[in-house]
Every structure is written in C-alpha cells, then in structure tokens.
Design a protein around this motif. Structure first.
Motif, PDB file in Angstrom:
ATOM      1  N   ALA A   9       0.811  -1.215   0.045  1.00 48.91           N
ATOM      2  CA  ALA A   9       0.012   0.102  -0.033  1.00 48.91           C
ATOM      3  C   ALA A   9       0.946   1.420   0.018  1.00 48.91           C
ATOM      4  O   ALA A   9       0.507   2.235  -0.762  1.00 48.91           O
ATOM      5  CB  ALA A   9      -0.985   0.027   1.329  1.00 48.91           C
ATOM      6  N   ALA A  41      -3.405   4.786  -6.177  1.00 45.77           N
ATOM      7  CA  ALA A  41      -4.815   4.796  -5.674  1.00 45.77           C
ATOM      8  C   ALA A  41      -5.703   5.395  -6.654  1.00 45.77           C
ATOM      9  O   ALA A  41      -5.416   6.457  -7.171  1.00 45.77           O
ATOM     10  CB  ALA A  41      -4.811   5.335  -4.312  1.00 45.77           C
ATOM     11  N   VAL A 101      -4.925   3.726   5.837  1.00 47.48           N
ATOM     12  CA  VAL A 101      -4.798   2.507   4.985  1.00 47.48           C
ATOM     13  C   VAL A 101      -3.721   1.391   5.520  1.00 47.48           C
ATOM     14  O   VAL A 101      -4.282   0.131   5.664  1.00 47.48           O
ATOM     15  CB  VAL A 101      -4.229   2.906   3.507  1.00 47.48           C
ATOM     16  CG1 VAL A 101      -4.053   1.424   2.754  1.00 47.48           C
ATOM     17  CG2 VAL A 101      -5.075   3.717   2.651  1.00 47.48           C
ATOM     18  N   ALA A 147      -7.323  -0.114   0.301  1.00 48.29           N
ATOM     19  CA  ALA A 147      -6.812  -1.331   0.994  1.00 48.29           C
ATOM     20  C   ALA A 147      -7.068  -2.795   0.652  1.00 48.29           C
ATOM     21  O   ALA A 147      -6.446  -3.720   0.322  1.00 48.29           O
ATOM     22  CB  ALA A 147      -7.249  -1.328   2.660  1.00 48.29           C
ATOM     23  N   VAL A 169      -5.246  -3.757  -2.563  1.00 47.30           N
ATOM     24  CA  VAL A 169      -3.969  -4.397  -2.306  1.00 47.30           C
ATOM     25  C   VAL A 169      -3.831  -5.959  -1.585  1.00 47.30           C
ATOM     26  O   VAL A 169      -3.210  -6.671  -1.886  1.00 47.30           O
ATOM     27  CB  VAL A 169      -2.787  -3.307  -1.730  1.00 47.30           C
ATOM     28  CG1 VAL A 169      -2.667  -2.028  -2.398  1.00 47.30           C
ATOM     29  CG2 VAL A 169      -3.306  -3.198  -0.271  1.00 47.30           C
ATOM     30  N   CYS A 204      -7.392   0.639  -7.218  1.00 42.91           N
ATOM     31  CA  CYS A 204      -6.244   0.891  -7.892  1.00 42.91           C
ATOM     32  C   CYS A 204      -6.264   0.331  -9.342  1.00 42.91           C
ATOM     33  O   CYS A 204      -5.763  -0.632  -9.591  1.00 42.91           O
ATOM     34  CB  CYS A 204      -5.171  -0.040  -6.750  1.00 42.91           C
ATOM     35  SG  CYS A 204      -3.463   0.641  -7.580  1.00 42.91           S
TER      36      CYS A 204
END
Lengths: 194, 194
Positions: free
Chosen positions: A43, A50, A59, A128, A131, A170
């Motif tokens: 992250a 992001a 995050v 979050a 990832v 993302c």
C-alpha cells in the motif's frame, strides 16, 4: 501496562494462521501476520496509484488489523463459494474479543478500522481491499499458479472474484494483474472447476 | 507497474529470515516479516506511553521497513557482542539494493525511514526502537526465557542491552519489563554466560 502485554502476546497467534499461498522459495504456507506486513508495504509503495486520494496512514492501520479476527476463525480462501455471512459474523465477534483486551478507547480505534476495511466504502478501504486482493494473485503469478492449482480455481473465478475490488481501488494495478492472469491462463496455471 | 511488483515479491524473502524467538505455542522460529507486523501493532497500541509526543504513523512506517535489509544479511540476535559496524554497513547496502528496485522518490522515502530508525535520534525513532527491543523480551518472558536459555544470555546482559533503548522511548514499558526480568531471574529463566 498488563492489558497491552496480554494483547500483543495474543497477536502472536496470528503467526499460526496459515493461508493458501506459499511465500516464494518456501515450502510452507504463508501466515496472516507476515501477509499483513507485506500488504502494508504494498500500500505504501503504490499509494500514488490509488483510484482516489487516500490517507495512506489509515490504509496501513487498516491493513495491519484486517486479519486479526482470523486468530479465532482461521483464514478462508477468497474463492470460497459460500458461508461468507457466518464467517464474517464470527470474525466480528473475534475482533471484539481480541481488541477488547485493550483499554476501551484503543479497542474502539482498532475495531473501527476493522469495520472500515470490511465495509469498503471509503477511498482508504477501497485501496486497502485492492492491495489485499492483489497480493496473493501476484504471488501466484510468480509461483506458476500454486494455490490456484492446489485449490482448483479457474481463471474466470479469479477475474470475477478479485477484479472488481482491485479495479475499484487501484485501476492500474488491475490492468497489470489482468494482463498477467490472461498470460497465466494460456500457460495453464489455473485449476479446473471442481 | 513492474518495478513495484518486483519490489513486493522481493520482500517475500523477509518471510524466510528467522529470528531467535519462537512465537508462543509454535515450534518454529519467528521470521522478521511477522515480527515487523507485530511491533507495528505494539507501537500503535502503546503510543500514549511514548516518552515524548510522536507521530505514530512515522513510527509504524519505520517499523515496517526497519528489518528489510536482513533479506541480504540475515537476522543477528541483539545480544551479539561484536561485529555490529560491519553488519550495519551490510544492511545499509542491502536496503539501497532492495528499495532501489522502486522508482527513486519512493526508494528515497523508505531509505530515509530506515536511517531514521537506525540513528535513533528523533522521538519517533526512539519509540520505534523501544518497541522493537521490548517485543522479544515480552515473548521470552511468556516463553520461560526460551531464546535466553538457548543462547546463553544472562539477566545482566539483557538489562544492559535493551534497558536504555526501552527506557528512552517508553519508560513505563521499561518499568514493566524490568520488574518481569527480575522475576524471571529468580525463576532461573536466563542462560549463563558462555
């Protein structure tokens, strides 16, 4: 000081919760504690990608706590087909128990982070989740599809299950992962539906 | 995207770096990745007890990166008597290599955090060092002195080696640990000097 000590020693148990992915070059399965560390690093590394501006610190805090409930429930592969409502209820009870070892204000802070991650409705929670979903796919791509083959997971199931979350948090990471998943499909690195 | 992927997969190797402490209830040794996660959680939990006001987010980021150089050098027990200058030089080269997999600005960010932790001159670095030093002692205290006995570490050596750092960063934590170490000495949980 004792409540903090009881809490941090309780967290030792997350090192015994095994996931379905093997770290590169190791025979054993990964555990949820080391996974939590790695996705926090992912992250921080990818924050400029992001989907929306995020507070990277929140995050990171979310990722550090997101799996703590597995101390009581164990890890479930993301590709499990059902039982998610019961599983999440059990994890919710677990985080209340575990963070409840701490003084109330600190417990409430951690529990709120856990809920934010689960609900996935803030930009931070979306990033979050992205990832968290991407990491085992990246490991599998480097591992010739190890956990997909061991668990009979198809390319279609992977794309359907992790694609929306990674894309929402993302998008450039999803573009990368999707291209690699398609190559892996051609290479025969996926399981067949069981 | 590829440099980020190369970097995060390189970090998988920290899961293979074993320390001298065993997680509670497990036969295996702890690795530096799961340790990094746990001390980040300890720092967030104990932030109200830091010796000075700290930015807890920078503390967490420091703890997440502080052991990454061990991918190339391995872990060294904190009670090693000498060789620290060479070891730290090797770790410095390692973090330049590993973080150097990332684009320059991101690499510089991580390397700066690693240096801040090592230098230990900011309030954040002092607090980060305190929780890093305290964690294996807390595990040993819960483990009947497992790694002290396995490695012949005396009570005096533990107090001299970890006391100043823990006291400087988190005095109430040191008061707790010191009292427990004294009880452990009476219980015979330390090694004899070899």
């Amino acid at each position: 000081m004792q409540p903090f000590i009881d809490f941090i020693l309780e967290l030792d148990k997350l090192k015994a919760v095994t996931r379905k992915t093997r770290p590169l070059g190791l025979d054993r399965y990964e555990n949820s504690a080391e996974h939590s560390w790695q996705i926090a690093m992912l992250a921080v590394s990818l924050v400029d990608y992001a989907a929306e501006p995020v507070n990277v610190d929140r995050v990171v805090h979310m990722l550090l706590v997101h799996d703590v409930g597995e101390i009581d429930t164990g890890d479930t592969i993301v590709y499990a087909e059902d039982g998610w409502a019961e599983r999440k209820a059990a994890e919710r009870a677990a985080v209340v128990r575990i963070f409840g070892l701490l003084p109330e204000a600190r417990a409430a802070h951690f529990i709120a982070l856990w809920h934010e991650f689960e609900e996935g409705t803030t930009p931070e929670a979306r990033f979050a989740n992205a990832v968290d979903r991407a990491m085992p796919a990246l490991q599998n791509l480097a591992n010739h599809g190890q956990s997909w083959r061991e668990n009979g997971i198809t390319h279609a199931r992977v794309v359907a299950r992790i694609g929306p979350s990674i894309h929402a948090g993302c998008p450039e990471l999803w573009a990368y992962v999707k291209a690699q998943l398609d190559e892996a499909e051609n290479a025969g690195w996926f399981g067949s539906r069981r």
